[in-house]
Design an enzyme around this catalytic site. Structure first.
Site, PDB file in Angstrom:
ATOM      1  N   ASP A   1     -31.970  42.832  -9.945  1.00 45.98           N
ATOM      2  CA  ASP A   1     -31.963  41.489 -10.542  1.00 45.98           C
ATOM      3  C   ASP A   1     -33.219  40.729 -10.125  1.00 45.98           C
ATOM      4  OD1 ASP A   1     -31.386  38.898 -11.437  1.00 45.98           O
ATOM      5  OD2 ASP A   1     -29.236  39.139 -11.079  1.00 45.98           O
TER       6      ASP A   1
ATOM      7  N   SER B   1     -23.637  34.546 -13.207  1.00 46.70           N
ATOM      8  CA  SER B   1     -24.827  33.730 -12.968  1.00 46.70           C
ATOM      9  C   SER B   1     -24.399  32.370 -12.369  1.00 46.70           C
ATOM     10  CB  SER B   1     -25.604  33.578 -14.280  1.00 46.70           C
ATOM     11  OG  SER B   1     -26.872  33.066 -14.048  1.00 46.70           O
TER      12      SER B   1
ATOM     13  N   HIS C   1     -30.344  41.009 -14.265  1.00 47.78           N
ATOM     14  CA  HIS C   1     -29.334  39.947 -14.296  1.00 47.78           C
ATOM     15  C   HIS C   1     -28.247  40.185 -15.355  1.00 47.78           C
ATOM     16  CE1 HIS C   1     -27.951  36.164 -12.878  1.00 47.78           C
ATOM     17  NE2 HIS C   1     -28.155  35.515 -13.988  1.00 47.78           N
TER      18      HIS C   1
END
Ligand SMILES: *[C@@H]1O[C@H](CO)[C@@H](O)[C@H](O)[C@H]1NC(C)=O
Ligand SMILES: *[C@@H]1O[C@H](CO)[C@@H](O)[C@H](O)[C@H]1NC(C)=O
Ligand SMILES: *[C@@H]1O[C@H](CO)[C@@H](O)[C@H](O)[C@H]1NC(C)=O
Ligand SMILES: *[C@@H]1O[C@H](CO)[C@@H](O)[C@H](O)[C@H]1NC(C)=O
Ligand SMILES: *[C@@H]1O[C@H](CO)[C@@H](O)[C@H](O)[C@H]1NC(C)=O
Ligand SMILES: *[C@@H]1O[C@H](CO)[C@@H](O)[C@H](O)[C@H]1NC(C)=O
Ligand SMILES: *[C@@H]1O[C@H](CO)[C@@H](O)[C@H](O)[C@H]1NC(C)=O
Ligand SMILES: *[C@@H]1O[C@H](CO)[C@@H](O)[C@H](O)[C@H]1NC(C)=O
Ligand SMILES: *[C@@H]1O[C@H](CO)[C@@H](O)[C@H](O)[C@H]1NC(C)=O
Ligand SMILES: *[C@@H]1O[C@H](CO)[C@@H](O)[C@H](O)[C@H]1NC(C)=O
Ligand SMILES: *[C@@H]1O[C@H](CO)[C@@H](O)[C@H](O)[C@H]1NC(C)=O
Length: 777
Positions: A713, A638, A746
């Site tokens: 995602d 991330s 994610h």
């Protein structure tokens, strides 16, 4: 944006799978051979990657859901042995239901979750749950009547209604719920009041849209019941003007003859990217007595045109506070709304020129009037910046300046968590001892003295807590660095402590594993003090040379260097004989709890100072005689994936990197998060250009790097890595590998992807580090 996952191993990307497996086996064989002769800990086992990914070492925390209850005070729910009990700290132990009681039309209800009304009369059960975003889901709902022992659908005529959200009232058993984006209330006598009717796919009443859920409220609910349960405050979010981001899902469960199987399913989300239209927000109130619903808010006609509402707090049964910011979060206001007179008064209004207001929901008022504390009545307590740190403040409703209750070079991280109005004690968690720890304290309104409740002396500790509604009891969670435990405690009687969780399973198993040596300290580089955490192999030998892997997150206000208990991928790579890397985590500029200047120094130019600090730290480690300078790598997920790429771009100290689900260009990330730190693109063009991953010339000089992303995602879109790969192709850059996870979001966990990605990561890094000479010379 939050760090998505926990931990661990891989597939070979730049050699063949066969070669890599061969190498791993050889390596393991050689190491084991050596260890059996020389190691003192030869009876200990190495950690197993699967165990880590499947969370065998995750500490258990008993979920203690306090419920305010009219019949008894300080009750909580405990799920045990297929039954739900209502208990209190003494001897109350009332069975609310056994799973076997939950039968409707002769079928057992297999519920996914439950919640209990304040009077404990009804249990709400959700079944057939479909996850929506990080926190939200739709489900069918049933009510279990604990008196009649009877199960009924929430709406009896409509058994399988898909409900988005349901919230019990703070007293009695009214239930506010959102169906097809309209807000309804199931009243005490089980009538349904419909409060809004024009909700639709773009207009949400009482329910967060994607961006409010992810970046503002961390919750799907935008409903706030009044303390007497007669009124509701809720948001209306209208995202009609917000553009749609669309992405395909490839692996539908549908059968091969269906259209979806052949042509893919597309997911469409209203997702405002930086600079794009946000949902517009209004604050509405419903008076259930008079059946009137009306808007009342103050931000339509000025700078706050593009308001983001952070928090709503009922002050009493006819007044609320609302806290909101402008869209780039440089100005924050608190207004008091009087529902009787419909008067709005400004309580606090502040703007920053070189920083931002973080989202927070801590505001509290004195729960009961006590003549001794009269001066603290007409105002609220909250956390606010004060002399470079965040402290507890009292903010009078009349607009006078705040009074600070705490001060110093440390943060109040959560508070007030509870206010004891009889003794004037405000409880909070803070970093008074060290930024890597959390301790519980109270400050006394009598003299502003601070008292510790947890031992903040020599023992390291990271605590959190959960107070009962009356504030008389609390659950104290010890979360590390040693094996976590939980205790139920009383604020009146020091000797009242009940251990409710010991994590026996961890005590039993942990001793039989090789674990790394962990060191916490601070490094001063280039006049900047950087907290770090270093994990060294169990049998670290200063005469050997080791590869070093940096593990970073680094997002604004975040923290990785904390004394939380964890046995994760980092632990595995540091201790498993196939790896034995030194794994270092450094919280650089931009991260939280080390002063607001330190945090805000990255303002409008993310990725530069953060990368510089990882680089400085890596240069520092590279100087150690026990480090192999050409085997220094960095990885992250991330924001950490982004930081990995920026750090590779910033210097050649890192030869390798693994960037998982990275942001690569802030134009592509969501507006509320991005603009808080980067401002709007039109107001900061250079900042956006400089912040994106752009220097392919330098990336080409790396030995090798890995990029991994899930195609499903919804948060950091797959688009980010596609844009980067496009640049890489244009610049003829080939020294990287790509790992794609079909339909994973994610956290990269769809269809066993958690195992797949950690296998990929560990094999990739192992190949990278063993590419040249063997580590064991
Ligand atoms: C869950 O969904 C299935 C399939 O749609 C349905 O047959 C079943 O009745 C549902 N269960 C409940 C408890 O509503
Ligand atoms: C939502 O906003 C659009 C304009 O963007 C407007 O046309 C529409 O009427 C609004 N819907 C509601 C229910 O307020
Ligand atoms: C509620 O609080 C507001 C703000 O302090 C005050 O003006 C109002 O009188 C209070 N109302 C009641 C019913 O206590
Ligand atoms: C934030 O946005 C406002 C407009 O809402 C603008 O006036 C201000 O200049 C922006 N902040 C900064 C630091 O540029
Ligand atoms: C505002 O309220 C505070 C706290 O209640 C009080 O100390 C102060 O005198 C008040 N100021 C004015 C101008 O009324
Ligand atoms: C407060 O911390 C000190 C060490 O700093 C410890 O000796 C003491 O027992 C703690 N107080 C409480 C109430 O735990
Ligand atoms: C706690 O201390 C009080 C006196 O301070 C005593 O009366 C009580 O019995 C003690 N309770 C326990 C559980 O030890
Ligand atoms: C030291 O910090 C300054 C300012 O933050 C920066 O310009 C310089 O490049 C840094 N030097 C190193 C070696 O990181
Ligand atoms: C080092 O940092 C301190 C505190 O931020 C500052 O006062 C000092 O001027 C800095 N020194 C140098 C050489 O940059
Ligand atoms: C990339 O970095 C190198 C070395 O610092 C520099 O010379 C070059 O100008 C940079 N290229 C771009 C496009 O920023
Ligand atoms: C992997 O997927 C298979 C098939 O769905 C499943 O049986 C297995 O439990 C999964 N393994 C893990 C570790 O999730």
């Amino acid at each position: 944006m939050k760090f998505a996952s926990n931990g661990t191993q891989g597939k070979i990307v730049f050699k063949s799978i066969l070669i890599s497996i061969f190498l791993l086996i050889t390596l393991a064989f050689l190491r084991n051979g050596i260890r059996n002769n020389s190691s003192k800990n030869h009876r200990k086992e190495p950690l197993n990657l699967e165990d880590i990914v499947l969370q065998k070492f995750r500490p258990t925390y008993k979920q203690i859901d306090w419920i305010y209850n009219e019949r008894y005070s300080d009750t909580f729910l405990v799920k045990e042995d297929e039954a739900l009990y209502l208990r209190d700290p003494f001897d109350l132990n009332e069975l609310l239901f056994s799973d076997a009681d939950l039968v409707y039309k002769n079928e057992r209800i297999n519920y996914d979750g439950y919640s209990v009304s304040a009077d404990a009369r009804y249990v709400l059960l959700n079944v057939n749950r479909t996850q929506r975003w990080r926190h939200s889901f739709t489900a069918s709902y049933y009510l279990f009547d604990t008196l009649e022992k009877e199960v009924t659908p929430l709406v009896p005529q409509e058994e399988n209604l898909r409900i988005s959200l349901a919230v019990w009232s703070p007293t009695g058993h009214q239930l506010a719920f959102v169906y097809e984006n309209n807000l309804h209330v199931l009243t005490e006598n089980r009538e349904i009041l419909t409060l809004t009717t024009d909700g639709n796919e773009n207009v949400f009443y009482g329910l967060s849209d994607w961006i409010y859920e992810e970046e503002v409220l961390s919750s799907p609910s935008t409903i706030w019941w009044s303390p007497d349960a007669r009124k509701l405050a809720f948001l209306k979010l209208n995202e009609s003007a917000t553009p749609i981001y669309q992405f395909p899902l490839y692996t539908s469960e549908s059968d091969t003859s269906s259209f979806e199987f052949n042509y893919n399913k597309d997911i469409k989300i209203k997702y405002p990217k930086a600079g794009q239209p946000n949902p517009t927000v209004s604050l509405l109130f419903s008076d259930l007595g008079t059946d009137k619903t009306y808007p009342l808010h103050s931000w339509n006609n000025h700078v706050f045109e593009e308001t983001v509402v952070q928090n709503v707090l009922w002050v009493n049964e006819s007044a609320t506070l609302v806290q909101f910011t402008n869209r780039n979060s440089t100005c924050k206001k608190t207004d008091l709304l009087d529902l009787e007179t419909k008067r709005i008064s400004s309580v606090l209004s502040e703007c920053l020129t070189d920083g931002w207001f973080e989202v927070q929901q801590f505001a509290k008022t004195l729960p009961v009037n006590n003549p001794n504390y009269e001066v603290w009545t007409n105002g609220f307590f909250d956390i606010m910046p004060y002399q470079d740190y965040n402290h507890l403040a009292f903010v009078p409703f009349n607009g006078s300046s705040p009074t600070f209750l705490t001060s110093g070079t440390w943060d109040v991280t959560e508070g007030p968590l509870s206010i004891d109005a009889s003794r004037g004690h405000l409880y909070f968690i803070g970093t008074l001892k060290d930024s890597s720890e959390r301790h519980l304290y109270y400050v006394s309104l009598d003299n502003l003295e601070i008292h510790n409740i947890t031992d903040d002396g020599v023992q390291d500790g990271y605590y959190s807590t959960n107070f009962s509604p009356s504030g008389n009891f609390y659950v104290l969670n010890y979360q590390g660095p040693r094996i976590p435990w939980q205790e139920l405690r009383s604020i009146q009687k020091d000797n009242f402590t009940v251990r409710i969780e010991e994590n026996e399973h961890l005590h039993k198993i942990l001793g039989s594993y090789n674990l790394p040596q962990i060191k916490y300290d601070k490094l001063i580089v280039n006049n900047t003090t950087l907290p770090y955490m270093e994990r060294k192999p169990t049998n670290f030998n200063p005469n050997r040379k080791y590869p070093v892997l940096f593990f970073a997150y680094g997002g604004p206000g975040s923290q990785q260097v904390s004394k939380l208990f964890r046995v994760d991928f980092q632990t595995y790579l540091a201790s498993h004989p196939n790896f034995e890397y030194i794994v270092v985590t450094v919280d650089g500029r931009g991260t939280g709890f080390n002063g607001n200047d330190f945090r805000q120094s990255v303002y409008q130019n993310l990725g530069t100072l953060e990368a510089m600090d990882q680089v400085s730290a890596a240069e520092h480690w590279a100087q150690y005689p026990f480090v192999e300078q050409e085997k220094v790598a960095i990885w992250g997920w991330s924001f950490g994936g982004y930081l990995t790429l920026k750090a590779l771009e910033a210097s050649n100290v890192f030869s390798y990197g693994m960037a998982v689900a990275p942001v690569t260009d802030w134009h592509l990330y969501d507006s509320i998060y991005t603009e808080r730190y980067m401002n709007l693109p039109i107001l900061n063009e250079n900042g956006y250009e400089n912040s994106k991953v752009h220097n392919i010339t330098i990336l080409k000089e790396k030995k090798r790097f890995l990029i991994a992303h899930g195609t499903g995602d919804d948060n950091v879109h797959f688009q980010h890595v596609m844009h980067l790969m496009d640049q890489l192709n244009l610049a003829n850059c080939y020294n990287y590998d790509m790992a794609v996870f079909p339909d994973s979001a994610h956290s990269i966990s769809y269809h066993n992807a958690s195992l797949a990605i950690y296998h990929r990561l560990s094999e990739w890094i192992s190949m990278a580090f063993s590419e040249k000479k063997s580590v064991m010379s």
